[in-house]
Design a protein around this motif. Structure first.
Motif, mmCIF file in Angstrom:
data_model
loop_
_atom_site.group_PDB
_atom_site.id
_atom_site.type_symbol
_atom_site.label_atom_id
_atom_site.label_comp_id
_atom_site.label_asym_id
_atom_site.label_seq_id
_atom_site.Cartn_x
_atom_site.Cartn_y
_atom_site.Cartn_z
ATOM 1 N N MET A 1 -24.067 43.198 8.014
ATOM 2 C CA MET A 1 -25.454 43.565 7.982
ATOM 3 C C MET A 1 -26.318 42.312 8.007
ATOM 4 N N THR A 2 -27.289 42.320 8.850
ATOM 5 C CA THR A 2 -28.210 41.191 8.917
ATOM 6 C C THR A 2 -29.532 41.571 8.280
ATOM 7 N N ARG A 3 -30.082 40.571 7.684
ATOM 8 C CA ARG A 3 -31.411 40.799 7.114
ATOM 9 C C ARG A 3 -32.437 40.633 8.216
ATOM 10 N N SER A 4 -33.512 41.333 8.130
ATOM 11 C CA SER A 4 -34.512 41.284 9.187
ATOM 12 C C SER A 4 -35.174 39.920 9.285
ATOM 13 N N GLY A 5 -35.135 39.085 8.229
ATOM 14 C CA GLY A 5 -35.729 37.748 8.260
ATOM 15 C C GLY A 5 -34.893 36.749 9.044
ATOM 16 N N GLU A 6 -33.616 37.032 9.275
ATOM 17 C CA GLU A 6 -32.725 36.130 10.010
ATOM 18 C C GLU A 6 -32.609 36.493 11.485
ATOM 19 N N ARG A 7 -33.254 37.512 11.872
ATOM 20 C CA ARG A 7 -33.153 37.980 13.251
ATOM 21 C C ARG A 7 -33.734 36.919 14.206
ATOM 22 N N GLY A 8 -32.944 36.511 15.221
ATOM 23 C CA GLY A 8 -33.385 35.514 16.188
ATOM 24 C C GLY A 8 -33.146 34.080 15.769
ATOM 25 N N SER A 9 -32.497 33.848 14.637
ATOM 26 C CA SER A 9 -32.278 32.472 14.174
ATOM 27 C C SER A 9 -31.291 31.725 15.065
ATOM 28 N N VAL A 10 -30.333 32.420 15.631
ATOM 29 C CA VAL A 10 -29.374 31.769 16.525
ATOM 30 C C VAL A 10 -30.091 31.275 17.785
ATOM 31 N N THR A 11 -31.003 32.038 18.287
ATOM 32 C CA THR A 11 -31.773 31.632 19.458
ATOM 33 C C THR A 11 -32.611 30.395 19.156
ATOM 34 N N ALA A 12 -33.221 30.387 17.995
ATOM 35 C CA ALA A 12 -34.040 29.227 17.614
ATOM 36 C C ALA A 12 -33.176 27.983 17.449
ATOM 37 N N GLU A 13 -31.997 28.111 16.867
ATOM 38 C CA GLU A 13 -31.097 26.966 16.708
ATOM 39 C C GLU A 13 -30.613 26.466 18.064
ATOM 40 N N LEU A 14 -30.350 27.380 18.980
ATOM 41 C CA LEU A 14 -29.923 26.982 20.317
ATOM 42 C C LEU A 14 -31.031 26.218 21.037
ATOM 43 N N VAL A 15 -32.249 26.656 20.898
ATOM 44 C CA VAL A 15 -33.377 25.983 21.537
ATOM 45 C C VAL A 15 -33.542 24.575 20.976
ATOM 46 N N VAL A 16 -33.268 24.382 19.700
ATOM 47 C CA VAL A 16 -33.377 23.059 19.085
ATOM 48 C C VAL A 16 -32.218 22.166 19.533
ATOM 49 N N ALA A 17 -31.012 22.705 19.652
ATOM 50 C CA ALA A 17 -29.828 21.907 19.965
ATOM 51 C C ALA A 17 -29.650 21.633 21.454
ATOM 52 N N LEU A 18 -30.202 22.465 22.309
ATOM 53 C CA LEU A 18 -29.983 22.334 23.751
ATOM 54 C C LEU A 18 -30.435 20.990 24.324
ATOM 55 N N PRO A 19 -31.598 20.448 23.971
ATOM 56 C CA PRO A 19 -31.960 19.126 24.508
ATOM 57 C C PRO A 19 -30.985 18.019 24.092
#
Length: 110
Positions: free
Chosen positions: A1-19
């Motif tokens: 179960m995911t909490r609604s506050g963590e939704r999309g955190s993987v996408t945000a981390e990927l955007v930070v790490a990609l460069p």
């Protein structure tokens, strides 16, 4: 179960790490390009040294060096019985560096 506050955190981390990943990949490719250029000028120096040692004209040695390492500068020196050639290539693609290679051959060789 995911909490609604963590939704999309993987996408945000990927955007930070990609460069950072792209930068590391670009540096690896530039390093490989530099290594290939170093091997090319070393091969060019060896071919030009053999050519000059056999008594061929300097233009033939320069043509051999240019065929092995396009855009390179050749400089030949006689050291007693040895004929030494240094080949330098400036402006390796994607890097503001120059690479050079030196090779010697016994004069009068066949």
């Amino acid at each position: 179960m995911t909490r609604s506050g963590e939704r999309g955190s993987v996408t945000a981390e990927l955007v930070v790490a990609l460069p950072a990943v792209a930068l590391v990949l670009a540096l690896c490719l530039a390093g490989m390009n530099l290594g290939m250029a170093a091997m090319a000028v070393q091969d060019a120096a060896a071919a030009a040294a053999r050519s000059l040692a056999r008594g061929e004209p300097e233009s033939a040695a320069a043509a051999r060096a240019a065929a092995a390492a396009p855009g390179s500068v050749i400089e030949g020196i006689s050291r007693g019985e040895l004929v030494c050639v240094t080949v330098t290539r400036r402006g390796v693609p994607a890097l503001p560096m120059s690479v050079s290679g030196t090779a010697c051959s016994l004069a009068g060789g066949a």
